[in-house]
Design a protein around this motif. Structure first.
Motif, PDB file in Angstrom:
ATOM      1  N   GLY A 275      39.046   5.593  43.180  1.00  0.00           N
ATOM      2  CA  GLY A 275      40.368   5.946  42.681  1.00  0.00           C
ATOM      3  C   GLY A 275      40.785   5.174  41.448  1.00  0.00           C
ATOM      4  O   GLY A 275      41.971   5.074  41.140  1.00  0.00           O
TER       5      GLY A 275
ATOM      6  N   ALA B 160      50.501   1.151  44.609  1.00  0.00           N
ATOM      7  CA  ALA B 160      51.454   1.430  43.542  1.00  0.00           C
ATOM      8  C   ALA B 160      51.675   2.942  43.493  1.00  0.00           C
ATOM      9  O   ALA B 160      50.943   3.706  44.126  1.00  0.00           O
ATOM     10  CB  ALA B 160      50.924   0.922  42.212  1.00  0.00           C
ATOM     11  N   GLU B 161      52.669   3.337  42.720  1.00  0.00           N
ATOM     12  CA  GLU B 161      53.042   4.745  42.714  1.00  0.00           C
ATOM     13  C   GLU B 161      51.866   5.671  42.382  1.00  0.00           C
ATOM     14  O   GLU B 161      51.647   6.683  43.031  1.00  0.00           O
ATOM     15  CB  GLU B 161      54.174   4.952  41.700  1.00  0.00           C
ATOM     16  CG  GLU B 161      55.141   6.033  42.132  1.00  0.00           C
ATOM     17  CD  GLU B 161      56.380   5.996  41.252  1.00  0.00           C
ATOM     18  OE1 GLU B 161      56.603   6.992  40.562  1.00  0.00           O
ATOM     19  OE2 GLU B 161      57.090   4.967  41.251  1.00  0.00           O
ATOM     20  N   ASP B 162      51.110   5.255  41.365  1.00  0.00           N
ATOM     21  CA  ASP B 162      50.002   6.122  40.943  1.00  0.00           C
ATOM     22  C   ASP B 162      48.757   5.923  41.814  1.00  0.00           C
ATOM     23  O   ASP B 162      47.704   6.478  41.537  1.00  0.00           O
ATOM     24  CB  ASP B 162      49.677   5.860  39.464  1.00  0.00           C
ATOM     25  CG  ASP B 162      49.285   4.411  39.212  1.00  0.00           C
ATOM     26  OD1 ASP B 162      49.617   3.552  40.068  1.00  0.00           O
ATOM     27  OD2 ASP B 162      48.646   4.142  38.183  1.00  0.00           O
ATOM     28  N   GLN B 163      48.867   5.108  42.860  1.00  0.00           N
ATOM     29  CA  GLN B 163      47.697   4.858  43.704  1.00  0.00           C
ATOM     30  C   GLN B 163      47.825   5.518  45.070  1.00  0.00           C
ATOM     31  O   GLN B 163      46.891   5.437  45.870  1.00  0.00           O
ATOM     32  CB  GLN B 163      47.529   3.353  43.924  1.00  0.00           C
ATOM     33  CG  GLN B 163      47.042   2.598  42.698  1.00  0.00           C
ATOM     34  CD  GLN B 163      46.945   1.115  42.996  1.00  0.00           C
ATOM     35  OE1 GLN B 163      47.663   0.613  43.863  1.00  0.00           O
ATOM     36  NE2 GLN B 163      46.063   0.423  42.303  1.00  0.00           N
ATOM     37  N   VAL B 164      48.944   6.164  45.305  1.00  0.00           N
ATOM     38  CA  VAL B 164      49.221   6.661  46.654  1.00  0.00           C
ATOM     39  C   VAL B 164      48.106   7.585  47.157  1.00  0.00           C
ATOM     40  O   VAL B 164      47.586   7.426  48.259  1.00  0.00           O
ATOM     41  CB  VAL B 164      50.587   7.384  46.699  1.00  0.00           C
ATOM     42  CG1 VAL B 164      50.792   8.044  48.049  1.00  0.00           C
ATOM     43  CG2 VAL B 164      51.702   6.374  46.425  1.00  0.00           C
ATOM     44  N   GLU B 165      47.721   8.511  46.291  1.00  0.00           N
ATOM     45  CA  GLU B 165      46.709   9.481  46.703  1.00  0.00           C
ATOM     46  C   GLU B 165      45.358   8.798  46.951  1.00  0.00           C
ATOM     47  O   GLU B 165      44.709   9.012  47.968  1.00  0.00           O
ATOM     48  CB  GLU B 165      46.552  10.528  45.598  1.00  0.00           C
ATOM     49  CG  GLU B 165      46.159  11.893  46.126  1.00  0.00           C
ATOM     50  CD  GLU B 165      46.144  12.885  44.982  1.00  0.00           C
ATOM     51  OE1 GLU B 165      45.126  13.570  44.835  1.00  0.00           O
ATOM     52  OE2 GLU B 165      47.134  12.940  44.223  1.00  0.00           O
TER      53      GLU B 165
END
Ligand code: SF4
Lengths: 487, 353
Positions: B313, B332-337
């Protein structure tokens, strides 16, 4: 790379030791393999320098070429290698077995065993392919005659090199790839290409982490490269002084080359030991059967006086071969997933497979809307895993590979639970009542996947002599001895 | 060369570029450290050695000997064999003069360059020009290129001819070697084009079709193939343009940063840390500083290779990836997935491995 394997690499890095990425062995390991470690002469066009070869760990045979630029020396090496490889490949023709073909209307015979070659890495495979290419067209009479065993060796090496391109074949294997299929290290794929470093991660010596052992193994003075390329420092400081004389000191050369090759010889057999410790996957034997078919076919081709493999495939042969390679790759991927839950997990992660529990089962449901009533049980499977299948898709379960499960509906049930309603057909006996155990019962954990082992028919290709002119027309026939002046 | 870059190197004279080092600039275009060191002409192999991380970029004597032997054979008797193979390959008559501008020699640089300009300015008749001396602007500095090349001037067009001793077997060669040769040839094409432009000629007179002369099958017989290097040319131009901005970067470095090889290992390492690297496993075969940079990058996901990093990721470090997988770190927000996928993968591995 799958997230699962990448995570295994991350774990390996953190643990300082390679992590398994397979729970079973996905290749056949022969009880009597022939290990072959070739070394090439730097700068020469695939000229052999030495090889350590043998089917017995305690008895490696060292072959060397004292003057690699000398044609006679090279062919003497080829003849010597043929003297080992040919008896080995011939030693599996003692017994045959009958195999039913054409739905039992006919039988054919194949040998009950086949040879298996092991080289250290893909470079070794390439070397065999090119050495096969440089020897298989040699003429056995005329001015540049070579012993008959040399072109025959070339044809066998070419056979093995071609087999190695076929996904799932175990006729010619390379240690780096075989290990990489079963373990993930904490270093990059580029670094894994070095057999010593790769093995260091998988089984580090006591008291050392894999990372430490791998770094140490990168020093060519401690772990000579596994070939076919030699260490430049070895070339410049050891080999060059010995070879720069008109009459090289063969005894001294033999000694230094043996020292370069022996460490890799040990690593090769350790590789085999490690792989043997793993239980074989259920479908490995079936693939080895195909390998035995291929081998039997080639023995027959040789016995019938068939021509050597062409320099390049004609258009039809190339297309047919590409098709075979592609379907072998698909089949191999599916078979590995069916054999190994850890491989199947990669498909679960992306929603192409899911494991769940059977919550409803209607085992004796009959569909009588057609001409004849048929048995079509339905089950409901609930899973917390991602499900990326649509109604109308057909799924299979490794537990019941001959049974098809048609997706009737996919419903979200709560935050991260999905209900999948399936209609089953096949694998339940011939009656209108399912054989006991053939329909998953309530409470059973099942795994379902979009992967399928179903046979895919091959493409239709014209005969080579019917090759259309747009594809170069029919390929020319082979004329022996056409390459005398090649070297 | 700009003063900022010169200063970085300290008292040592700049390391000279050749097509191989310039071609290597395209290897890891994202790496500032490499761009700065190369632009400043720092001797990277010596630097690596000095800081205790020597690489192994040796070349076998046997390979060199064969390469030289092959070249000598092609050039013997007024390039008889070379002319023959070029004529066949290009379907053009490669007769005409042969000018050898001489071997690698520092004292004759300017003279050789002048001769090269004269010969090319003449641009008449077919001619083989051996060892022409070209120049190229790299990071604001004019570097002399000492190509092992022959420029074939024929019917008003110039073709770059590269001689390599690797083999083409049944029409196929090692693709890594061919692409390396193509990038090097592109360096020459570019340098020749710039020279022609300076001379007031049309730069496109230099063909983007270069001729690669290799050995054929298992013999020492030559075989020539034409390579289209347009793609390599545009990569190269992009990278050279980027390098031009490096001098600004270098100027912005603190005055204490120096790669003077007379400095001690600790000082050199400290200086290196001021210039950002972007290590990838590919560096191991492309940059002499790789062993050091690998050491420095230990624990990063990039050190495991781009595919691994992507599959994790794009998370920067192994520790972070493992923490996300274990659920012990908050994504973090962009790491959720990515984190959800890592957790699922960790569950599966825990269940099965
Ligand atoms: S080895 Fe280091 S300096 Fe060289 S390109 Fe890679 S990261 Fe940059």
């Amino acid at each position: 790379m799958s997230t699962l394997t990448a995570l295994a690499r991350a774990q390996a890095y953190a643990d300082g030791r390679a992590q398994p990425i397979a729970t079973v062995r996905h290749l056949h390991v022969h009880p009597r393999p022939l290990v072959l470690i070739p070394l090439a002469m730097a700068g020469e066009a695939h000229a052999p320098l030495a090889a350590l070869v043998g089917a017995e760990r305690s008895a490696p045979r060292l072959l060397i070429v004292a003057q690699p630029r000398n044609r006679d020396h090279r062919f003497a090496f080829a003849a010597e290698l043929a003297g080992i490889v040919l008896p080995y490949v011939d030693s599996f023709t003692a017994a045959t077995e009958a195999v039913a073909v054409d739905r039992g209307r006919d039988v054919r015979h194949r040998f009950t065993d086949a040879p298996q070659l092991w080289v250290p890495n893909t470079g070794g495979v390439d070397f065999l392919r090119l050495f096969g290419r440089s020897t298989r067209f040699r003429s056995i009479d005329g001015e540049y005659a070579v012993p008959p065993s040399v072109p025959l060796l070339g044809r066998w090496l070419t056979f093995f090199a071609h087999a190695a391109e076929m996904p799932g074949s175990s006729l010619l294997l390379n240690a780096v790839q075989a290990l990489g299929l079963h373990w993930a290290t904490g270093q990059s794929g580029a670094e894994d290409a070095q057999l010593a470093a790769l093995l260091a991660w998988i089984s580090p010596p006591p008291g050392r982490t894999g990372a430490e052992a791998a770094r140490a193994a990168e020093d060519p003075a401690l772990s000579p490269p596994a070939g076919p390329a030699t260490d430049p420092a070895f070339d410049n400081h050891v080999l060059a002084p010995l070879m720069s004389t008109a009459e090289p000191d063969v005894a001294a050369l033999t000694e230094v080359l043996r020292a370069q090759l022996l460490p890799t010889w040990e690593l090769m057999w350790r590789t085999l030991d490690l792989l043997r410790e793993l239980p074989a996957g259920a479908r490995v034997a079936g693939r080895w059967d195909s390998d035995r078919d291929t081998y039997s076919g080639f023995v027959q081709h040789l016995a019938e006086g068939g021509p050597p493999q062409p320099r390049r495939d004609g258009a039809v042969a190339a297309a047919a071969r590409l098709h075979r390679l592609e379907s072998a790759a698909t089949r191999y991927a599916v078979q590995r997933a069916f054999d190994d839950p850890l491989v199947m997990a990669e498909y679960r992660l992306v929603g192409a497979a899911f494991a769940g529990e059977v919550t409803l089962a209607n085992a004796d449901r009959i569909d009588d809307t057609g001409k004849r009533p048929v048995l079509r049980p339905r089950i409901m499977v609930v899973t917390g895993e991602p499900v990326r299948v649509e109604p109308g898709a057909t799924l299979t379960s490794p537990q019941r590979p001959s049974q098809k499960a048609l997706v009737i509906s996919v419903t979200a049930a709560g935050a991260d639970r999905t209900e999948v309603l399936l209609e089953l057909s096949g694998g339940m006996g011939r009656k209108l009542v399912a054989e006991p155990g053939s329909v998953p019962a309530v409470g059973e954990r099942v795994l379902l996947t979009t992967l399928s082992e179903a046979y895919r028919p091959g493409g239709a290709f014209p005969d080579p002599d019917q090759t259309p002119w747009t594809h170069g027309g029919p390929p020319p026939a082979f004329t022996p001895g056409s390459e005398q002046a090649d070297q | 060369m700009t003063a900022g870059l010169d200063r970085l190197r300290g008292g040592t004279p700049p390391k000279r570029h050749n097509a191989r080092t310039i071609a290597a600039l395209t290897g890891n275009p994202g790496c500032t450290r490499r761009a700065v060191l190369d632009a400043a002409g720092v001797d990277k192999p010596k630097l690596a050695q000095r800081i205790g991380f020597p690489g192994s970029f040796g070349q076998s004597r046997f390979a060199l000997a064969r390469g030289n032997g092959f070249e000598a054979m092609l050039k013997a008797d007024d390039c008889a064999l070379l002319r023959k193979v070029l004529t066949e390959c290009l379907q053009l008559d490669a007769a005409g003069g042969y000018d050898d501008l001489g071997e690698d020699d520092d004292d004759t640089l300017t003279a050789r360059h002048r001769r090269t300009r004269e010969l090319l300015a003449g641009a008449a008749g077919a001619a083989l020009i051996d060892h022409p001396l070209l120049t190229l602007d790299v990071a604001g500095q004019r570097v002399f290129l000492e190509p092992d090349l022959i420029a074939l001037q024929i019917e008003g067009r110039l073709h770059v001819v590269e001689i390599k001793s690797f083999a083409i077997v049944d029409g196929q060669a090692d693709s890594a070697k061919v692409s390396a040769a193509a990038v090097q040839a592109a360096v020459y094409v570019l340098a020749l084009r710039r020279l022609l432009a300076e001379l007031g000629h049309d730069p496109t007179l230099v063909s983007h079709d270069v001729v690669l002369v290799c050995t054929e099958n298992f013999s020492l017989q030559p075989a020539a193939v034409v390579l289209d290097v347009r793609k390599q040319l545009s990569t190269l131009q992009r990278q050279l343009a980027r390098l031009a901005s490096v001098s600004e970067l270098a100027a912005a470095l603190p005055g204490s940063v120096s790669f003077d090889l007379a400095l001690g290992p600790a000082d050199l390492t400290a200086a290196l840390r001021h210039v950002e690297a972007r290590y990838a496993p590919e560096c191991l075969s492309a940059c002499e500083l790789a062993v050091y940079c690998r050491h420095e990058a230990a624990g990063s996901t990039a050190a495991l290779g781009r595919p691994v990093r992507d599959a994790l990721g794009g998370v920067d470090t192994v520790a972070e990836a493992l923490a996300l997988a274990a659920g012990t770190a908050e994504p973090a927000e962009d790491q959720v997935e990515a984190a959800a996928l890592l957790r699922a993968a960790a569950r599966l591995r825990a269940e099965l491995a």
